[in-house]
Design an enzyme around this catalytic site. Sequence first.
Site, PDB file in Angstrom:
ATOM      1  N   LYS A 163       5.448  -4.050  -4.800  1.00  0.00           N
ATOM      2  CA  LYS A 163       5.291  -4.006  -3.343  1.00  0.00           C
ATOM      3  C   LYS A 163       6.166  -5.052  -2.669  1.00  0.00           C
ATOM      4  O   LYS A 163       6.908  -4.752  -1.730  1.00  0.00           O
ATOM      5  CB  LYS A 163       3.825  -4.235  -2.960  1.00  0.00           C
ATOM      6  CG  LYS A 163       3.568  -4.266  -1.454  1.00  0.00           C
ATOM      7  CD  LYS A 163       2.119  -4.640  -1.148  1.00  0.00           C
ATOM      8  CE  LYS A 163       1.837  -6.073  -1.501  1.00  0.00           C
ATOM      9  NZ  LYS A 163       0.472  -6.511  -1.115  1.00  0.00           N
ATOM     10  N   ASP A 180       1.296  -1.359   0.479  1.00  0.00           N
ATOM     11  CA  ASP A 180       0.199  -2.282   0.768  1.00  0.00           C
ATOM     12  C   ASP A 180      -1.057  -1.464   1.089  1.00  0.00           C
ATOM     13  O   ASP A 180      -1.034  -0.235   1.107  1.00  0.00           O
ATOM     14  CB  ASP A 180       0.572  -3.247   1.896  1.00  0.00           C
ATOM     15  CG  ASP A 180       0.716  -2.574   3.249  1.00  0.00           C
ATOM     16  OD1 ASP A 180       0.398  -1.373   3.374  1.00  0.00           O
ATOM     17  OD2 ASP A 180       1.154  -3.243   4.205  1.00  0.00           O
TER      18      ASP A 180
END
Length: 219
Positions: free
Chosen positions: A140, A159
């Site tokens: 991420k 996220d």
Amino acid sequence: MSRNAGAETFSVQELMDLYAPVKELIKTRLAEFRLIWASASEEELFQELVFCLLTPQSKAKTCWKAVQRLACKCMIAEGEPCQVQEELVGVRFNKRKAEYICSARAVFCEKPLRSTLEEFSSPFDAREWLVNNVVGLGYKEASHFLRNIGLGEELAILDRHILKNLALLGVIDEVQSSPTKKAYLQIEKKMTAFSRQVGIPMGELDLLLWYKEAGEVFK
């Protein structure tokens, strides 16, 4: 969490309705990110990396203010972990993240960040290297960094907000709090297929879903 959990719903039509008035704003923001790669100094590129090291479980604007404080005091290039930590006001796990910043600085001490990234023919290869070589960067965070410097618009920044909305849209069945590498890449493929289906490029889709949650287009 199932996509049917709770009362919140979000349809593809609602997504498209949300997209229309902010489409040009999002395109402008992505163009600004691409300009960073084209013109940013080594220090400015590294500041973007620092920002993405700080963001897990912390507010983006709080993290960027911390980066700006560190830059003003020359702490990013020279600060010891304890000095860096003092500037990370409002950032969760600030002791650990201060150590991440100093560790990342050491990684690019001999070979600059830009030169390192220029070696990769795809953002996927660059991301893999970053995850394996920069402590504190997961898929991420590495995706976020590459997107923010104009190199990773095809990458998914998964996220919790993006995952929640992908579930609401039916792209995934449930929200995983900490996806494994295998799960992350599988979700990324599903998000890529969905972006093509609805005609919203991946980079724009990410910022659109972030806009839905935050009410603004930031970084």
